[in-house]
Each structure stands twice: as C-alpha cells, then as structure tokens.
Scaffold this active site. Structure first.
Site, mmCIF file in Angstrom:
data_model
loop_
_atom_site.group_PDB
_atom_site.id
_atom_site.type_symbol
_atom_site.label_atom_id
_atom_site.label_comp_id
_atom_site.label_asym_id
_atom_site.label_seq_id
_atom_site.Cartn_x
_atom_site.Cartn_y
_atom_site.Cartn_z
ATOM 1 C CE LYS A 1 0.679 1.679 4.360
ATOM 2 N NZ LYS A 1 1.732 2.613 4.476
ATOM 3 C CG ASP B 1 -0.473 0.310 7.923
ATOM 4 O OD1 ASP B 1 -1.315 1.202 8.097
ATOM 5 O OD2 ASP B 1 0.740 0.528 7.776
#
Ligand code: C5P
Length: 318
Positions: free
Chosen positions: A11, A141
């Site tokens: 990401k 995350d």
C-alpha cells in the site's frame, strides 16, 4: 484443500495526517490508503506437526515469532484451538518482492494474507469485519490490507471507509536499499517535535478525524480527478523523516521535476512514490530516478494502483 497461494499487495499513503495522542500510546490518524500491484506471494501449506513455520529467502525477513505473518498464524491458532487441533500446523512461505521497512506495509500485508488464507485452510468462515478485527490486534495497517483498494482510515488506522477505485493510475516507487526507517522512531520523533500542537479534547479529535471524509483529497478521488489527487498528496511524517534523511527530499524533487502528478513519501518512509497518469509517464519518471548521482543504492519499481487486497491465486488438495 491443503494449500493456498495468495497475493499480498503493498500500500501507499495518499494522505497521512497526525491528529493527536491516543490513550493506548498510539496516534489518532486521518489517512487515505491505496493498494498497489507490487505484491509478495504467500503460500500456506498444512503440515502434520502442530507447528507454525515461516520460510523466506530474503535475508532481512525473520523466520521466527517476530515475523508478523507468524504472529497472524499464532493468533488464529490461539483463537480457534479446535481448528488448529483438527487441521494441524502450517508452513508459511513468503516470496518477497515488496521492499521491507519501506512504508509500504509489506509485513502487514503478509499478516493479512495469512489471516485470509488460514480462514480458508481451516474452514473458519470468518467475515471481512472479523478478519479486520483480528488484523487490528497485529498492527495498524493489517485491517486495511485485507480488502485493500482505496479507503479512508482513521483511529489507529483500523477504522475503514472504502472509496471508489482509482486503479487507472501508476506509481514509480523509489527506495534506497540501505535506508530503512523505523515506524516507531518516526512517530516518537513527531510527538517530541509537534506534540504541543496535537488536538486534545475527545470531541475535537472526533471532529478532525471526521473532516477527512469531506477533505479535498477525498473529493478528488470521488471525482476521479488525477491532477487534484496529485496536488493534494500529504504526509505529516515527512516533517521529521526528511530532515533526518535528506536523500528522500532529493528523490522527491527528482520525481517532481520529471513531470509526475505529484510525489510524496509513503507512510514512515523511506519509499518515495511519484503518482503518474500513464505507464509511459511512469517510465519517464523512472528514467529520471536512474539518472540520479548515486543510483546504485536506489531500487525503482513501477506499479499500478489496484482495487483489490488479498486474493487467492490457487489452491490444492493433497
Ligand atoms: O501498529 P504498528 O505496529 O504497525 O505501529 C508501529 C509503530 O508506529 C507503533 O509502535 C507506534 O509507535 C507507531 N504508530 C502510532 N500510531 C498509529 C500507528 C502506529 O504511533 N496510529
């Protein structure tokens, strides 16, 4: 099914704002997270002994219980002891492509893949929100990495609101091979330098986090406006990481002058990404990166934004 192969994408942070402190010692954040198609491959295989093992050829990836992928399997085994007893242990093989300690959530994504894969291997039937809840116990995350795509993330990073996909854009990623930034150091340094400007009251914290939903970055994504997305890239952590590592600024400026939509450090760094509106533009920006004075230590990748998180590539019965 006795084995699963999964893709485990990285990401980037299109937007990262540090709002204030949390009682648990973490920070209240307002972020926009985006999956990219630079991915590791995770293979999970049932084994007859009741052990968890991790294999990875990358010299910097640990194969013991400090690996977040190991911790994900240990968490599922502890939460579902009957399934662990029934199906036995698991061998986790990580084929690493995402640079490590890079601000790209490589370790978090691997943990998310183990959660998704073990849910299938051990036939647990967990929902996405149950997987995200387990993920939040492993790292801030991890919940995002499960479904991936584009999302607003608030709280520690675990409160997610999906955004429309913008997967027609590209990024060039630049990471100095010997420049690893510790996430905890970046946040602690930020607190030491800017903690006196943190929002404090509970209601004020809530209001600031809610404001990201109507922010210009989110509007730019909703209106599929690549130029506005590029202009609104933001990362508060640059304020502490760039002064400590000036080569990050040099790389960012190189990308900017090469003619991308915008360039920014991802997460706590040290990766810098250049957002590009085509693969051709990305190749031009990558070439400029290669022309830097000391490119030997610099890894450059081109990736496309993607609307998917962890996905099964294949499965096999023994
Ligand atoms: O959650 P994760 O283990 O990935 O976080 C790594 C470190 O980053 C934490 O130990 C903490 O120092 C910092 N952090 C933070 N606030 C967040 C997320 C991470 O302070 N919301």
């Amino acid at each position: 099914m006795r084995s699963y192969s999964l893709t485990s994408p990285a990401k980037i942070n299109l937007y990262l704002e540090i709002i204030g402190d949390r009682p648990d010692g973490y920070h209240e954040l307002a972020m926009v997270l985006q999956s990219i198609d630079l991915a590791d491959r995770i293979d999970l295989r049932s084994i007859s002994t009741d052990t968890i093992s991790v294999r990875c050829a990358h010299p910097q990836v640990p194969s013991d219980c400090t690996n977040l992928a190991y911790q994900a399997a240990a968490l599922i085994a502890a939460e579902f002891p009957d399934a662990f007893a029934q199906f036995g242990g698991v061998e986790i093989t990580i084929d690493k492509h995402i640079p490590i300690a890079a601000g790209l959530a490589g370790g978090s994504s691997n943990a998310a893949a183990v959660l998704v894969g073990l849910d299938l291997l051990w036939q647990l039937g967990l929902t996405q929100s149950e997987l995200e809840e387990l993920g939040s116990q492993l790292g801030s995350d991890v919940p995002f990495c499960i479904a991936g795509g584009s999302a607003i993330a608030t709280g520690r990073g675990e409160k997610l609101s999906p955004l429309p996909s913008i997967d027609n854009l590209y990024v060039v990623l630049g990471k100095y091979r010997n420049l690893d930034v510790a996430t905890a150091w970046a946040y602690q340094t930020y607190r030491a330098q800017y903690g006196n400007s943190y929002v404090a009251g509970k209601q004020d914290l809530k209001a600031r986090a809610a404001a990201v939903h109507s922010s210009s970055m989110v509007q730019a994504i909703i209106h599929e406006d690549p130029i506005a997305i590029g202009q609104r890239l933001h990362n508060d952590l640059e304020r502490v990481v760039i002064p400590a590592y000036p080569q990050i600024l040099l790389l960012k400026e190189t990308f900017q002058t090469a003619g991308c939509l915008g360039a920014m450090m991802s997460g706590s760094g040290s990766t810098v990404f250049a957002l590009c509106d085509s693969e051709q533009q990305a190749q031009k920006v990558q070439q400029q990166g290669r022309n830097l004075a000391q490119p030997k230590d610099l890894d450059l990748f081109i990736a496309r934004l993607t609307s998917t998180g962890i996905q099964v590539l294949s499965s096999d019965k023994d």
